[in-house]
Design a protein around this motif. Structure first.
Motif, PDB file in Angstrom:
ATOM      1  N   ARG A 110       0.810  -1.222   0.000  1.00 61.64           N
ATOM      2  CA  ARG A 110       0.000   0.000   0.000  1.00 61.64           C
ATOM      3  C   ARG A 110       0.838   1.265   0.000  1.00 61.64           C
ATOM      4  O   ARG A 110       0.490   2.251  -0.685  1.00 61.64           O
ATOM      5  CB  ARG A 110      -0.920  -0.004   1.241  1.00 61.64           C
ATOM      6  N   TRP A 111       1.946   1.289   0.717  1.00 63.64           N
ATOM      7  CA  TRP A 111       2.671   2.541   0.921  1.00 63.64           C
ATOM      8  C   TRP A 111       4.104   2.543   0.389  1.00 63.64           C
ATOM      9  O   TRP A 111       4.789   3.572   0.478  1.00 63.64           O
ATOM     10  CB  TRP A 111       2.710   2.878   2.418  1.00 63.64           C
ATOM     11  N   TYR A 114       5.322   5.456  -1.991  1.00 63.25           N
ATOM     12  CA  TYR A 114       5.176   6.845  -1.531  1.00 63.25           C
ATOM     13  C   TYR A 114       6.483   7.359  -0.932  1.00 63.25           C
ATOM     14  O   TYR A 114       7.273   6.584  -0.377  1.00 63.25           O
ATOM     15  CB  TYR A 114       4.080   6.944  -0.461  1.00 63.25           C
ATOM     16  N   ASP A 118       5.245  12.134   2.225  1.00 61.64           N
ATOM     17  CA  ASP A 118       3.957  12.322   1.559  1.00 61.64           C
ATOM     18  C   ASP A 118       2.839  11.479   2.177  1.00 61.64           C
ATOM     19  O   ASP A 118       1.686  11.599   1.771  1.00 61.64           O
ATOM     20  CB  ASP A 118       4.079  11.971   0.060  1.00 61.64           C
ATOM     21  N   ILE A 119       3.164  10.624   3.109  1.00 67.21           N
ATOM     22  CA  ILE A 119       2.150   9.783   3.765  1.00 67.21           C
ATOM     23  C   ILE A 119       1.539  10.580   4.911  1.00 67.21           C
ATOM     24  O   ILE A 119       2.239  11.016   5.824  1.00 67.21           O
ATOM     25  CB  ILE A 119       2.779   8.480   4.292  1.00 67.21           C
ATOM     26  N   SER A 120       0.226  10.790   4.851  1.00 62.51           N
ATOM     27  CA  SER A 120      -0.446  11.619   5.855  1.00 62.51           C
ATOM     28  C   SER A 120      -1.195  10.770   6.868  1.00 62.51           C
ATOM     29  O   SER A 120      -1.565   9.621   6.606  1.00 62.51           O
ATOM     30  CB  SER A 120      -1.425  12.580   5.185  1.00 62.51           C
ATOM     31  N   ALA A 123      -4.720   9.778   5.572  1.00 61.81           N
ATOM     32  CA  ALA A 123      -4.700   8.700   4.587  1.00 61.81           C
ATOM     33  C   ALA A 123      -4.511   7.340   5.258  1.00 61.81           C
ATOM     34  O   ALA A 123      -5.174   6.366   4.900  1.00 61.81           O
ATOM     35  CB  ALA A 123      -3.594   8.952   3.571  1.00 61.81           C
ATOM     36  N   VAL A 124      -3.608   7.261   6.234  1.00 64.30           N
ATOM     37  CA  VAL A 124      -3.370   5.995   6.942  1.00 64.30           C
ATOM     38  C   VAL A 124      -4.601   5.604   7.752  1.00 64.30           C
ATOM     39  O   VAL A 124      -5.001   4.446   7.782  1.00 64.30           O
ATOM     40  CB  VAL A 124      -2.134   6.111   7.861  1.00 64.30           C
ATOM     41  N   LYS A 126      -7.755   6.357   7.148  1.00 67.40           N
ATOM     42  CA  LYS A 126      -8.799   5.865   6.240  1.00 67.40           C
ATOM     43  C   LYS A 126      -8.476   4.459   5.743  1.00 67.40           C
ATOM     44  O   LYS A 126      -9.361   3.610   5.607  1.00 67.40           O
ATOM     45  CB  LYS A 126      -8.959   6.825   5.059  1.00 67.40           C
ATOM     46  N   TRP A 127      -7.205   4.229   5.460  1.00 73.58           N
ATOM     47  CA  TRP A 127      -6.774   2.899   4.997  1.00 73.58           C
ATOM     48  C   TRP A 127      -7.055   1.843   6.064  1.00 73.58           C
ATOM     49  O   TRP A 127      -7.616   0.787   5.756  1.00 73.58           O
ATOM     50  CB  TRP A 127      -5.283   2.946   4.676  1.00 73.58           C
TER      51      TRP A 127
END
Length: 386
Positions: A110-111, A114, A118-120, A123-124, A126-127
């Motif tokens: 998934r990550w 990235y 840039d990983i917020s 976002a994590v 919600k994932w």
């Protein structure tokens, strides 16, 4: 990176760097990365050395060394933290395996592509919210990702403020709680088990040992005269390691019933010398104990179904049963804490004095009385007949 032709014509890629010595002086180093058959281009050789470069450049300004992708940070984290060939005080063998499984199957797909910056957090979060996994598993994924970021922070590639996992909300509340067994359920379960499995159950339920510690027992660990055993190791998936905590390595008292069960099993076992495993695996000719998951799937849970037990039964059910009965018998809090061999003691527990062995033995025997339906009158009668 240079291509070197060795004697005999073998061409190898050699990576050279300078390392800062203890007095600040530069020390030349080199390492063979591989042959031209393994890395046909210099670009391929550079990719193979990416993780090593991050390690070597951790003292350089972060803009020059920060991994461009999260997968590169993961690669370095694996090398330093999850190497199964290296014993570490920070992470045990099983922990490393679990982390690698989560990284390979969930986090990296998934990550991985990235940039770490840039990983917020949103976002994590919600994932994690859309994953069809238990809350405890989602919480573990969050913790492992955060540990990877903390790894980058230690090496100077990131700052504390750049770890997005610190702002991620994820409940760790368990959806399935391990339930203790009723005494009648425990006895019904024991009837359905073979002698070996029954002895494992008796040891686990009357001492509170974790299954890894029970499988890690050798006959030399049992002191028959003083009626106690030394818990010095654990075995997980065929790998011998240390116990979970320092408190776990304290001697454990043994009730007479537990000693008799062990003695009866020793007389039946093909592996009964002092250096043999108490619960040795016949498939590997006694060299190691069996795997806990194999015993669970093939023996314990089928036996629970035959016994008519509707709740989920695992090896940790025995430890929960032991703890529940200790508390139900209104034992001294410090006695319970020491019998369970918990490393962390609450403020209430800390005000109690050191529990003496006699109190611990009495508390433990009361648990066995309930589990085995053993009354003082019946025990006295058995003693007279003996």
């Amino acid at each position: 990176m240079t291509l070197v032709v060795r004697k005999g014509g073998l061409k190898v890629w050699v990576y050279r760097w300078r390392e800062i010595g203890p007095k600040g002086e530069p020390i030349p180093r080199k390492q063979v990365i591989g042959t031209v058959e393994e890395h046909r281009t210099q670009t391929s050789a550079w990719r193979a050395v990416e993780s090593l470069r991050f390690d070597l450049n951790h003292e350089i300004h972060r803009a020059e060394s920060v991994p461009a992708k999260f997968s590169q940070l993961l690669q370095h984290y694996r090398k330093v933290e999850l190497d199964l060939s290296v014993q570490s005080e920070r992470k045990g063998y099983q922990t490393k395996q679990v982390y690698e499984n989560y990284l390979r199957n969930q986090i990296e797909p998934r990550w991985g592509e990235y940039r770490p910056l840039d990983i917020s957090a949103v976002a994590v979060e919600k994932w994690l919210g859309i994953l069809e996994l238990a809350n405890s598993t989602k919480s573990k994924l969050k913790y492992i990702m955060s540990d990877v970021y903390q790894h980058g922070i230690r090496y100077g590639w990131l700052t504390n403020e750049e770890n997005p996992l610190l702002a991620v909300r994820q409940s760790a509340k368990r959806e399935r709680i391990t339930q203790p067994l009723e005494a009648s359920e425990f006895r019904a379960l024991m009837v359905e088990l073979s002698q070996k499995m029954r002895t494992i159950g008796v040891v686990s339920a009357t001492t509170g040992l974790r299954i890894s510690e029970t499988l890690g027992l050798k006959w030399c660990d049992i002191d028959w005269k003083s009626r106690q055993m030394n818990v010095t190791r654990s075995v997980v998936d065929g790998v011998v390691g240390k116990c979970k905590t320092e408190a776990s390595r304290k001697p454990v008292p043994l009730d007479k019933f537990t000693l008799h069960s062990l003695l009866a099993w020793r007389q039946e076992s093909c592996y009964a010398t002092e250096d043999d495993w108490v619960f040795a695996s016949e498939k590997v000719e006694g060299r190691m104990p069996p795997w806990a998951d194999t015993l669970l799937d093939r023996h314990l849970q089928p036996a629970a179904l035959r016994a008519g037990i509707t709740k989920w039964v695992g090896f940790h059910s025995f430890r929960h049963t032991y703890s529940t009965l200790l508390q139900a018998n209104e034992n001294d809090v410090k006695v319970v804490q020491e019998l369970m061999r918990h490393a962390n003691v609450t403020t209430t527990m800390n005000v109690y004095t050191q529990a003496i062995t006699s109190k611990k033995r009495q508390a433990q025997s009361r648990v066995v009385d309930v589990l085995m339906d053993r009354s003082p009158r019946a025990e006295a009668a058995a003693g007279m007949s003996a």
